[in-house]
Scaffold this active site. Structure first.
Site: not given
Lengths: 329, 329
Positions: A10-11, A13, A15-16, A42, A127
């Site tokens: 998720g880099a 996003g 947080t990422g 992308k 979670k």
């Protein structure tokens, strides 16, 4: 000893992106991004490459042995998946692969407010399923929560000055507005992670990394002081606090009938967050310590975080990064 | 400062009896037993009174305000309920009442082996629901696990010498018999509790209180050494370890079709325990520490526990208390 090799899911996003920046700035990490095959071409992934990130193709829903290969040589995995049930559950196979690949520390997707493990927020319960699976595997881990973002904690101004960046989420004041809640600059998350993932004290622990604790009334006061504008205070759930429980129940019913539709799950996530940090008052360091978290204030007393006032001044001054802080996908 | 007032649920059971004895021996506690209205006239309850225990009528399934009244002036609640789903769930209302009554420490029913919170033992999962409810209430707590009892950890002898007390549970050796597992004398549990419930270090923590760690082969060796008899070693699940998973699955199916019938739930509990401590090797101090437990060895290095060899000598010598150690209901 070489650099520590970190793989981020998720880099691209919010947080990422903060994590990528924080680790690269620190300088002692080799950073890899695990990217889905369909996203590999992308432009945003190209931007990661130009930052110096190694891009590795990995499909969390693909065969386990391929996932194990994608984690070859990785010391630390940081999972910044999205809020959906599917993405949260994808972490089960990621953890299984990390165990086989010999990953030395697994950071599952926390990065949220402090809340009880079950009974208040469905997202927190999703979670918890992942955390329990990690514990069943005896996989070394660190869970990191960071409170509520600066970026969504302030209200709009009558002048419209901050409309270029405000999301409108803080335009309601919950209860009497006097519940303390921890807030953090999204851009500091990665800087905290750079310390936490190499810290022996945080191994197999929960960490609450936050910048400051404020009530909504204090945030409104600060906005007025900096902007010299008078804010209307729209108190919600003030008279009969129980209406928030009705709101959560309604959202749960809608979400249950269509568990993958973001138009029903997003209102539920928001309503449950408001109940948890705005009414119950879960998102604070005292409750975090009760739940077993170590806190960033104890671990890193000298950590220089961005003061909330400085952040608000940049927002009101028109120089904030706007809604597209960091990388997007 | 007066004595600390402790209320025990399940004081007439094995664990509860050990706790009553341990606290009374220590001398600085006032001990109350919460007893169901239907049991209040039983001889065993009279025996508790003669020991100096205050008997309070309390129905965990009754109105909350009555339960709150029964907990009036109580500092610490220790719950030694039975393994059934109903009794485990009854702790929810007990915890609610304890919160309202201002109880300073709640010790829910743990008193078992160390195991992951979910995914291996159904009984452990039932307890996790209670633990999470306690955390949602922000009720001060201590969870105490104690491993496997001495009293069911040794096999029968060919001579029949220990048949007066052996339960037959240890007559099978799991896997190769070389998995270390923690064992504790049932009679020491209360002595540990007397230390743990007044210890600030154990507030809102999990504690693993155990006497020693041994493999089944080591236990068989020790039995042979003390008895001078040769033991047959009946290795189970040795060649194909996976059969234990089949056994657990079968038991889960039977138990699911009749969740309150002890003839189906008891085999499941046993099969899952064997999988957890005998095959997976969950019940040991290293895994406990990983899961966040403090251990009795670190907290109380000078604690004098009954050595397992001494216990076995009394069993083989015919002077053990037999199957009815402690009080019974």
């Amino acid at each position: 000893m070489g650099k520590i090799r970190v793989a981020i899911v998720g880099a691209t996003g919010h947080t990422g992106g903060s994590v990528v920046n924080g680790l690269l700035e620190e300088g002692s990490f080799v950073v890899a991004a695990l990217v889905r095959p369909m996203s590999i071409e992308k432009p945003i992934v190209g931007a990661l490459r130009r930052q110096g990130v190694e891009v590795r193709e990995a499909d969390l829903e693909g065969p386990e042995e391929e996932l194990v290969r994608a984690l070859n040589n990785i010391d630390v995995v940081i999972s910044c998946v999205r809020e959906s049930k599917t993405q949260q559950q994808d972490q089960i196979s990621l953890a299984n692969a990390a165990k086989i690949a010999g990953v030395k520390r697994f950071v599952p997707c926390g990065f949220g407010v402090v809340a009880p493990p079950t009974g208040v927020m469905r997202l927190r319960e999703l979670k918890e399923i992942v955390y329990n699976h990690i514990k069943k595997l005896w996989l070394p881990y660190t869970i990191v929560d960071i409170g509520w973002w600066y970026q969504i904690a302030f209200p709009r101004l009558p002048s419209g000055k901050v409309d270029y960046v405000a999301m409108g989420i803080a335009d309601e004041i919950l209860g009497g507005g006097n519940v303390p809640s921890a807030i953090t600059d999204l851009r500091d998350i990665g800087r905290y992670l750079a310390k936490i993932i190499v810290d022996e004290r945080t191994r197999n622990k929960m960490v609450f990394a936050y910048n400051t604790v404020m009530t909504q009334n204090q945030i409104y006061d600060l906005m007025e002081e900096i902007s010299h504008e008078k804010l209307e205070r729209n108190y919600l759930y003030q008279v009969a606090d129980n209406t928030i429980y009705d709101r959560v129940s309604e959202c749960r019913l809608s979400a249950a009938s269509s568990s993958t539709d973001p138009t029903t799950s997003h209102p539920l996530i928001l309503a449950e967050h408001k109940l948890s940090w705005g009414i119950r008052g879960d998102n604070n360091p005292d409750y975090a310590k009760y739940l077993g978290y170590l806190t960033s204030k104890e671990l890193y007393p000298d950590f220089e975080s961005t003061p909330f006032g400085d952040y608000l001044r940049s927002v009101i001054g028109g120089t904030s990064e706007g809604r597209t802080w960091g990388l997007q996908d």
